[in-house]
Enzyme design. Structure first.
Site, PDB file in Angstrom:
ATOM      1  N   HIS A 257       0.798  -1.235   0.000  1.00  0.00           N
ATOM      2  CA  HIS A 257       0.000   0.000   0.000  1.00  0.00           C
ATOM      3  C   HIS A 257       0.827   1.280   0.000  1.00  0.00           C
ATOM      4  CE1 HIS A 257       0.996  -0.175   4.279  1.00  0.00           C
ATOM      5  NE2 HIS A 257       0.778   1.122   4.281  1.00  0.00           N
TER       6      HIS A 257
HETATM    7  C1  UD1 Z   1      -1.535   5.335   6.403  1.00  0.00           C
HETATM    8  C2  UD1 Z   1      -0.166   5.707   6.967  1.00  0.00           C
HETATM    9  C3  UD1 Z   1       0.809   4.565   6.728  1.00  0.00           C
HETATM   10  C4  UD1 Z   1       0.261   3.246   7.238  1.00  0.00           C
HETATM   11  C5  UD1 Z   1      -1.111   2.994   6.598  1.00  0.00           C
HETATM   12  C6  UD1 Z   1      -1.693   1.671   7.091  1.00  0.00           C
HETATM   13  C7  UD1 Z   1       0.380   8.111   6.906  1.00  0.00           C
HETATM   14  C8  UD1 Z   1       1.192   9.138   6.234  1.00  0.00           C
HETATM   15  N1  UD1 Z   1       0.379   6.907   6.334  1.00  0.00           N
HETATM   16  O1  UD1 Z   1      -1.405   5.299   4.997  1.00  0.00           O
HETATM   17  O2  UD1 Z   1       2.012   4.857   7.407  1.00  0.00           O
HETATM   18  O3  UD1 Z   1       1.146   2.201   6.913  1.00  0.00           O
HETATM   19  O4  UD1 Z   1      -1.975   4.088   6.932  1.00  0.00           O
HETATM   20  O5  UD1 Z   1      -2.940   1.396   6.582  1.00  0.00           O
HETATM   21  O6  UD1 Z   1      -0.245   8.387   7.887  1.00  0.00           O
HETATM   22  N2  UD1 Z   1      -9.102   5.147   3.038  1.00  0.00           N
HETATM   23  C9  UD1 Z   1     -10.300   4.492   3.030  1.00  0.00           C
HETATM   24  N3  UD1 Z   1     -10.780   4.054   4.235  1.00  0.00           N
HETATM   25  C10 UD1 Z   1     -10.122   4.232   5.398  1.00  0.00           C
HETATM   26  C11 UD1 Z   1      -8.887   4.908   5.371  1.00  0.00           C
HETATM   27  C12 UD1 Z   1      -8.395   5.357   4.184  1.00  0.00           C
HETATM   28  O7  UD1 Z   1     -10.926   4.305   2.017  1.00  0.00           O
HETATM   29  O8  UD1 Z   1     -10.616   3.803   6.449  1.00  0.00           O
HETATM   30  C13 UD1 Z   1      -8.551   5.636   1.760  1.00  0.00           C
HETATM   31  C14 UD1 Z   1      -8.467   7.142   1.763  1.00  0.00           C
HETATM   32  O9  UD1 Z   1      -9.596   7.712   1.236  1.00  0.00           O
HETATM   33  C15 UD1 Z   1      -7.243   7.417   0.944  1.00  0.00           C
HETATM   34  C16 UD1 Z   1      -6.378   6.190   1.130  1.00  0.00           C
HETATM   35  O10 UD1 Z   1      -7.212   5.175   1.675  1.00  0.00           O
HETATM   36  O11 UD1 Z   1      -7.561   7.540  -0.406  1.00  0.00           O
HETATM   37  C17 UD1 Z   1      -5.197   6.476   2.005  1.00  0.00           C
HETATM   38  O12 UD1 Z   1      -5.523   6.712   3.363  1.00  0.00           O
HETATM   39  P1  UD1 Z   1      -4.534   7.551   4.343  1.00  0.00           P
HETATM   40  O13 UD1 Z   1      -4.937   7.424   5.750  1.00  0.00           O
HETATM   41  O14 UD1 Z   1      -4.371   8.900   3.789  1.00  0.00           O
HETATM   42  O15 UD1 Z   1      -3.116   6.888   4.192  1.00  0.00           O
HETATM   43  P2  UD1 Z   1      -2.681   5.372   4.065  1.00  0.00           P
HETATM   44  O16 UD1 Z   1      -2.218   5.159   2.674  1.00  0.00           O
HETATM   45  O17 UD1 Z   1      -3.738   4.457   4.609  1.00  0.00           O
END
Ligand code: UD1
Length: 391
Positions: free
Chosen positions: A231
């Site tokens: 991811h």
């Molecule tokens: C985050 C952390 C990363 C960790 C990862 C584990 C940061 C910078 N990164 O990355 O270190 O390894 O979490 O999962 O904090 N989304 C959903 N549902 C959710 C959460 C997110 O659909 O419950 C989608 C969001 O809309 C977004 C993407 O996932 O498009 C990324 O989510 P985000 O929390 O920004 O960062 P991660 O890539 O999950």
């Protein structure tokens, strides 16, 4: 005023706010919350009214990215939900900072405990420090030396302003020393992820565990298989990077089927780039118990996650890390982890070695023993009450 110790009924009130926002955080706060609450009685006898609160920033919010973890890890309901949600890094971080500042002004905790390296970690550490609230960082000192990773920025900034730094492996001590952090703030306590892991091993081996049907079918069909998670933005966001990784994974999948619980970010990119499944079986994100169950049956784990590098080392399961660097070098030096980078040939070579039984065996790093959270709780309580009974 915040940061000043207060008293009620002759007792010192010690209020600790523990922050969690994203999936890997939940695994880390669970044992800390438990260890602190277990010590509330002894603290009371020593004249300290220990109050532990949980703040959920809402960085991860889907049922299968958040709630399932609270349920499975038996974390009490959060005392406050900041509902920050997704957005750009600046938007997400800013929303958490603003909401957490309000929380701090209302609740006036003595300590804020942040874990890991996600946006929620720095977004809560910063307003706390500016309001004079002491900050403890769990999993301090890890460094990938890759400032293009958002997590590396979060780690360095959080460590720079923390009052207590709890470290999982010796590399963390060296890194903090070279950044000029005062040694008396730094404690090697072991790894809270492994506290959760060991507790969960006992649970999945117990009579009350039922794996979800997709994972159960995969593990119990009698075939060897690999487990994949992927991811990191640097791996999945661009077609030029993801397509070759996907190509080599498809090749490995010709030898062993691959179970792939897909993070929402990666799912969106796979769809956008039109990548085909080719022996890689995509399922929705799974909870921590299902993940452990899947991991324990796997002949090989392929990942770009930090937590899985540690968990596979603790369990002695071969792991290939699809990244150019790791902030967890002990998993490569002592554990079962291969740092293969993103070069398809290197990923393939490592997987060939493992699948033909030539994988490294590995040892478990010091203090990854299931007792890290207890050490953290003891050190935190000692800060405020160095001589129990005399306060
Ligand atoms: C985050 C952390 C990363 C960790 C990862 C584990 C940061 C910078 N990164 O990355 O270190 O390894 O979490 O999962 O904090 N989304 C959903 N549902 C959710 C959460 C997110 O659909 O419950 C989608 C969001 O809309 C977004 C993407 O996932 O498009 C990324 O989510 P985000 O929390 O920004 O960062 P991660 O890539 O999950």
């Amino acid at each position: 005023m915040i940061g000043e110790f207060h008293r009620m009924n002759g007792m010192k009130v010690l209020s600790i706010a523990i922050v969690a926002g994203a999936r890997p955080n939940f695994m880390k706060i669970a044992p800390i919350v438990r260890a602190l609450r277990e010590r509330a009685g002894a603290a009371r006898e020593a004249g300290v009214d220990l109050r532990v609160s949980i703040v959920h920033t809402g960085q991860h919010y889907d049922e299968n990215m958040s709630e399932v973890f609270f349920r499975e890890l038996e974390i009490p309901e959060p005392d406050r939900h900041l509902e920050a949600g997704s957005g750009s890094h600046a938007e997400q971080t800013a929303r958490i900072m603003m909401a957490f500042e309000k929380y701090l002004l209302q609740e006036k905790p003595d300590w804020v405990v942040v874990v890991g390296d996600v946006n929620s970690t720095i977004a809560c550490a910063l307003p706390a420090k500016k309001l004079g609230v002491k900050v403890a960082h769990v999993e301090a000192g890890l460094r990938s030396f890759d400032m293009s990773m958002p997590e590396e920025i979060n780690r360095k900034l959080t460590d720079a302003i923390s009052d207590l730094l709890f470290v999982t492996e010796e590399s963390g001590v060296r890194n903090l020393r070279s950044e000029g952090v005062a040694p008396e703030k730094v404690f090697v306590v072991g790894n809270v992820m492994i506290d959760t892991l060991l507790r969960n091993v006992a649970r999945i081996e117990g009579p009350n565990f039922a794996p979800s049907p997709s994972v159960k079918a995969f593990r119990e069909n009698g075939h060897r298989y690999a487990l994949l998670t992927l991811h990191r933005p640097s791996n999945v966001d661009r077609r030029e990077t993801l397509a070759p990784i996907w190509g080599v994974l498809s090749e490995i999948a010709q030898r062993v089927p691959i179970l792939f619980p897909v993070h929402p970010r990666t799912r969106a990119k796979i769809d956008e780039f039109g990548l085909r499944e080719n022996g890689i079986v995509l399922v929705d994100p799974i909870g921590s118990l299902d993940m452990l169950y899947a991991m324990k049956g796997a002949v090989l784990v392929l990942t770009d996650s930090g937590g899985l590098q540690e968990e596979t080392t603790a369990l002695g399961i071969p792991c290939i890390t699809i990244r150019e660097n790791t902030e967890r070098p002990v998993t490569v030096e002592k554990g079962t982890n291969y740092l293969a980078g993103t070069d398809p040939a290197a990923i393939l070579a490592a997987s060939e070695a493992i699948l033909s039984g030539r994988g490294k065996k590995g040892t478990v790093p010091p203090l990854w023993d299931g007792c890290a959270a207890g050490r953290i709780a003891d050190i935190l309580l000692r800060q405020e009450n160095p001589e129990p009974g005399r306060s």
